[in-house]
Design an enzyme around this catalytic site. Structure first.
Site, PDB file in Angstrom:
ATOM      1  N   PHE A  16     -28.780  -0.715  14.483  1.00 13.45           N
ATOM      2  CA  PHE A  16     -28.384  -1.375  13.472  1.00 13.45           C
ATOM      3  C   PHE A  16     -28.748  -1.044  11.826  1.00 13.45           C
ATOM      4  O   PHE A  16     -28.138  -1.258  10.970  1.00 13.45           O
ATOM      5  CB  PHE A  16     -28.451  -2.719  13.738  1.00 13.45           C
ATOM      6  CG  PHE A  16     -29.721  -3.588  13.323  1.00 13.45           C
ATOM      7  CD1 PHE A  16     -29.900  -3.829  12.042  1.00 13.45           C
ATOM      8  CD2 PHE A  16     -30.566  -3.860  14.196  1.00 13.45           C
ATOM      9  CE1 PHE A  16     -31.145  -4.496  11.707  1.00 13.45           C
ATOM     10  CE2 PHE A  16     -31.872  -4.271  13.931  1.00 13.45           C
ATOM     11  CZ  PHE A  16     -31.961  -4.715  12.710  1.00 13.45           C
TER      12      PHE A  16
ATOM     13  N   CYS B 169     -37.578   1.444  10.404  1.00 12.05           N
ATOM     14  CA  CYS B 169     -38.586   2.067  11.440  1.00 12.05           C
ATOM     15  C   CYS B 169     -39.662   2.558  10.888  1.00 12.05           C
ATOM     16  O   CYS B 169     -40.653   2.983  11.446  1.00 12.05           O
ATOM     17  CB  CYS B 169     -37.617   3.137  12.371  1.00 12.05           C
ATOM     18  SG  CYS B 169     -37.439   4.352  11.275  1.00 12.05           S
TER      19      CYS B 169
ATOM     20  N   LYS C 109     -21.802   6.324  19.063  1.00 12.21           N
ATOM     21  CA  LYS C 109     -21.688   5.040  19.617  1.00 12.21           C
ATOM     22  C   LYS C 109     -22.385   4.200  18.516  1.00 12.21           C
ATOM     23  O   LYS C 109     -23.884   4.041  18.672  1.00 12.21           O
ATOM     24  CB  LYS C 109     -21.999   4.965  20.795  1.00 12.21           C
ATOM     25  CG  LYS C 109     -21.326   3.625  21.645  1.00 12.21           C
ATOM     26  CD  LYS C 109     -21.951   2.128  21.052  1.00 12.21           C
ATOM     27  CE  LYS C 109     -23.204   1.711  21.280  1.00 12.21           C
ATOM     28  NZ  LYS C 109     -23.712   0.471  20.552  1.00 12.21           N
TER      29      LYS C 109
HETATM   30  P1  NAD Z   1     -31.369  -1.160  20.042  1.00 10.27           P
HETATM   31  O1  NAD Z   1     -32.326  -0.519  20.908  1.00 10.27           O
HETATM   32  O2  NAD Z   1     -31.308  -2.623  20.464  1.00 10.27           O
HETATM   33  O3  NAD Z   1     -30.225  -0.723  19.895  1.00 10.27           O
HETATM   34  C1  NAD Z   1     -29.867   0.582  19.438  1.00 10.27           C
HETATM   35  C2  NAD Z   1     -28.628   1.429  20.186  1.00 10.27           C
HETATM   36  O4  NAD Z   1     -28.701   1.183  21.548  1.00 10.27           O
HETATM   37  C3  NAD Z   1     -27.265   0.438  19.793  1.00 10.27           C
HETATM   38  O5  NAD Z   1     -26.173   1.197  19.686  1.00 10.27           O
HETATM   39  C4  NAD Z   1     -27.092  -0.644  20.979  1.00 10.27           C
HETATM   40  O6  NAD Z   1     -25.952  -0.766  21.409  1.00 10.27           O
HETATM   41  C5  NAD Z   1     -27.695   0.372  22.157  1.00 10.27           C
HETATM   42  N1  NAD Z   1     -28.380  -0.527  22.955  1.00 10.27           N
HETATM   43  C6  NAD Z   1     -29.146  -1.695  23.047  1.00 10.27           C
HETATM   44  N2  NAD Z   1     -29.440  -2.159  24.312  1.00 10.27           N
HETATM   45  C7  NAD Z   1     -29.146  -1.162  25.154  1.00 10.27           C
HETATM   46  C8  NAD Z   1     -29.399  -1.280  26.447  1.00 10.27           C
HETATM   47  N3  NAD Z   1     -30.166  -2.117  27.103  1.00 10.27           N
HETATM   48  N4  NAD Z   1     -28.887   0.261  27.242  1.00 10.27           N
HETATM   49  C9  NAD Z   1     -28.107   0.874  26.516  1.00 10.27           C
HETATM   50  N5  NAD Z   1     -28.079   0.816  25.204  1.00 10.27           N
HETATM   51  C10 NAD Z   1     -28.482  -0.148  24.462  1.00 10.27           C
HETATM   52  O7  NAD Z   1     -32.133  -1.209  18.510  1.00 10.27           O
HETATM   53  P2  NAD Z   1     -31.718  -2.012  17.069  1.00 10.27           P
HETATM   54  O8  NAD Z   1     -32.107  -3.127  17.244  1.00 10.27           O
HETATM   55  O9  NAD Z   1     -30.491  -1.517  16.818  1.00 10.27           O
HETATM   56  O10 NAD Z   1     -32.449  -0.986  16.129  1.00 10.27           O
HETATM   57  C11 NAD Z   1     -33.947  -1.616  15.694  1.00 10.27           C
HETATM   58  C12 NAD Z   1     -34.702  -0.629  16.670  1.00 10.27           C
HETATM   59  O11 NAD Z   1     -34.562   0.908  16.286  1.00 10.27           O
HETATM   60  C13 NAD Z   1     -36.210  -0.819  16.137  1.00 10.27           C
HETATM   61  O12 NAD Z   1     -37.024  -0.693  17.342  1.00 10.27           O
HETATM   62  C14 NAD Z   1     -36.662   0.414  15.310  1.00 10.27           C
HETATM   63  O13 NAD Z   1     -37.923   0.738  15.129  1.00 10.27           O
HETATM   64  C15 NAD Z   1     -35.764   1.602  15.789  1.00 10.27           C
HETATM   65  N6  NAD Z   1     -35.646   2.538  14.803  1.00 10.27           N
HETATM   66  C16 NAD Z   1     -36.099   3.701  15.166  1.00 10.27           C
HETATM   67  C17 NAD Z   1     -36.009   4.620  14.234  1.00 10.27           C
HETATM   68  C18 NAD Z   1     -36.794   6.055  14.495  1.00 10.27           C
HETATM   69  O14 NAD Z   1     -36.272   6.956  13.857  1.00 10.27           O
HETATM   70  N7  NAD Z   1     -37.974   6.167  15.158  1.00 10.27           N
HETATM   71  C19 NAD Z   1     -35.119   4.564  13.134  1.00 10.27           C
HETATM   72  C20 NAD Z   1     -34.297   3.334  13.022  1.00 10.27           C
HETATM   73  C21 NAD Z   1     -34.672   2.378  14.023  1.00 10.27           C
END
Ligand code: NAD
Length: 496
Positions: free
Chosen positions: A148, A280, A172
């Site tokens: 997000f 992140c 997605k």
């Molecule tokens: P999230 O892991 O909750 O969700 C990411 C994506 O995965 C979304 O599209 C979501 O719908 C999907 N998703 C969520 N739970 C799932 C599951 N159990 N099984 C399959 N798909 C699932 O992450 P978020 O809250 O949207 O974003 C924040 C996180 O992203 C933080 O941990 C942040 O550090 C990380 N992030 C990392 C980077 C990087 O480059 N390393 C960049 C941006 C964000």
């Protein structure tokens, strides 16, 4: 209520097994509902992408670049509208939303010149009459699953290089702020991208599960939290796909005794509290070396944090907007409770911030005397909370960073070149800043962490992105007439 639909084969498609609420974090109200794709909708998107692949893969890199140039222009022209969409669903300030769009456009810039990296190598006369050359071929249909916190930039990190390399794409996006991806889809179409090359399916875990096992999808790029990244990597690899899964972070900033404290504190304000800490690459731990450094740093930080201007992201003169959801705001606040209960000193308490609204706001928080056992240190909080862990010397500070589960970014502030060099060489993190708090690589380099911050071997965008989205084919050729070809029954060897 607005319904947010999928984008498949160049048009909107409404098919949903659930309504996923999309909030305006600045006032707490639900403003839209996003569709949720099941396996059959994912199948439609994958088929559209598969049907578009053959023609797109053989479109010349020059023609693909022409479309990307046009897309870049459209992104620039429409960046105001895109920023408003991001702010309305994510909550970040308009200037921060524009910032992420510009970083996404940098990746498009890089991709307009990608033909240079798709060139193969050629060796003439590897043996008599035989030449060898290699090419980098696209993979086919590839999927991107995004978080997000950067609803425009992260999808562009994946889709622009994938498409520039000749693949077709199924995105997605996060169900929490899904609309930015649809404007991007429309701009791709307006730029001349053939239908089916870029598709969007909305949804949650159900949708992701269908993508992970779909037989037409050759590769998965994921960016999100570490537990999900780890599982996606495992399931995607088991299904025979190429996977890169970028996870969460806990980015340390070491402040050495010789650092310019005002400069370090200023850098920390933007790096820890910008975008309400939902980055992140946010600095999520400050590590002053030596007691005097710690005292000077906290004295400098406290008034700045108290003076943070917090409000709706579309208001003028706001430094920090709300958090993404009420649950996330409450989770972040519960970390402050836990830190306090475990003995951390709350120097500035964001829980006391009153926004006079139902928005998902939390004030900036500074926690001192944090230890490496406390959950505010071990866990990624992803909010406007800065823990301070005091270190007595540079070696202890380095050991702290290197012992942490995550290894996305790490920064050092110092005037000592040798200390900086040692740190850069020895720290276990993928991206290192020297007097730079958020060392996000520019688009000509690649982005990726170490340890629990990246599963898979390829970082994202830049040259590593090209390697991820292409596969090597090596051709060895001999043409009749170059010499007599007698049958040989032994393993071929090179003739001297
Ligand atoms: P999230 O892991 O909750 O969700 C990411 C994506 O995965 C979304 O599209 C979501 O719908 C999907 N998703 C969520 N739970 C799932 C599951 N159990 N099984 C399959 N798909 C699932 O992450 P978020 O809250 O949207 O974003 C924040 C996180 O992203 C933080 O941990 C942040 O550090 C990380 N992030 C990392 C980077 C990087 O480059 N390393 C960049 C941006 C964000």
């Amino acid at each position: 209520m607005t319904e947010i639909e999928h984008w498949i084969a160049g048009k909107s498609v409404s098919a949903s097994v659930a309504d996923l609420p999309v909030f305006n974090p600045a006032n707490g109200e639900q403003q839209a509902k996003a569709a949720c794709a099941d396996a059959s909708t994912v199948d439609s998107a994958a088929i559209a992408a598969r049907q578009a692949f053959g023609k797109w893969a053989t479109t010349s890199p020059k023609r693909r670049a022409d479309i990307l140039f046009k897309f870049r222009e459209l992104m620039l022209t429409n960046r105001g509208e895109l920023a408003r969409i991001i702010t309305a669903e994510h909550g970040k300030t308009l200037s921060d939303a524009e910032g992420e769009i510009m970083r996404g456009i940098d990746v498009i810039d890089f991709c307009t010149g990608i033909a240079h990296l798709l060139k193969g190598q050629y060796s003439q006369s590897v043996t008599q009459g035989i030449n060898t050359y290699d090419i980098r071929a696209p993979l086919g249909v590839v999927a991107g699953i995004t978080p997000f916190n950067f609803p425009a930039m992260v999808p562009l990190w994946m889709s622009a290089p994938a498409i520039a390399c000749g693949n077709t794409f199924v995105l997605k996006p996060s169900e929490k702020d899904p609309s930015a991806s649809l404007l991007v889809a429309r701009l791709f179409k307006e730029a001349g991208l053939p239908d089916g090359v870029f598709n969007v399916v909305h949804g949650d875990k159900r949708t992701v599960d269908a993508l992970l096992v779909h037989p037409d999808i050759a590769a998965i790029s994921f960016v999100g939290s570490t537990p999900v990244a780890r599982s996606i990597y495992r399931v995607g690899c088991d299904a025979g796909k190429r996977v890169q899964a970028l996870g969460g972070a806990k980015n340390h900033m070491i402040i050495m005794p010789d650092a310019d404290i005002k400069q370090a504190a200023g850098a920390l304000m933007g790096a820890a509290f910008g975008s309400a800490g939902e980055r992140c690459m946010a600095i999520s731990v400050a590590v002053p070396v030596g007691e005097d450094t710690a005292v000077a740093l906290t004295e400098e930080l406290v008034p700045h944090i108290k003076a943070l201007r917090i409000g709706p992201g579309d208001s003028q003169d706001v430094d920090m907007g709300p958090l993404i959801t009420a649950e996330h705001r409450d989770k972040v606040a519960s970390y402050i409770d836990a830190g306090e209960a475990e003995g951390a000193k709350v120097l500035v308490d964001g829980r006391k911030f009153d926004s006079n609204s139902s928005g998902f706001f939390l004030g900036g928080t500074l926690l001192d005397q944090v230890t490496n056992k406390m959950s505010v240190y071990t866990d990624e909080i992803f909010g406007p909370v800065l823990p301070i862990v005091r270190a007595s010397n540079a070696a202890d500070a380095l050991e702290l960073v290197n012992s942490h589960e995550y290894g996305n970014g790490a920064a050092i502030f110092t005037r000592d070149g040798m200390a900086a060099k040692r740190f850069a060489e020895q720290v276990l993190a993928g991206m290192v800043g020297i007097n730079v708090p958020i060392p996000v690589p520019v688009a000509t380099h690649s982005f990726g962490g170490w340890k629990g911050s990246l599963f898979g071997s390829a970082a994202i965008y830049g040259p590593e992105g090209v390697r991820f989205y292409t596969r090597l084919k090596t051709i060895t050729e001999r043409w009749p007439g170059s010499e007599n070809i007698d049958p040989q029954f032994t393993f071929p060897v090179l003739h001297k």
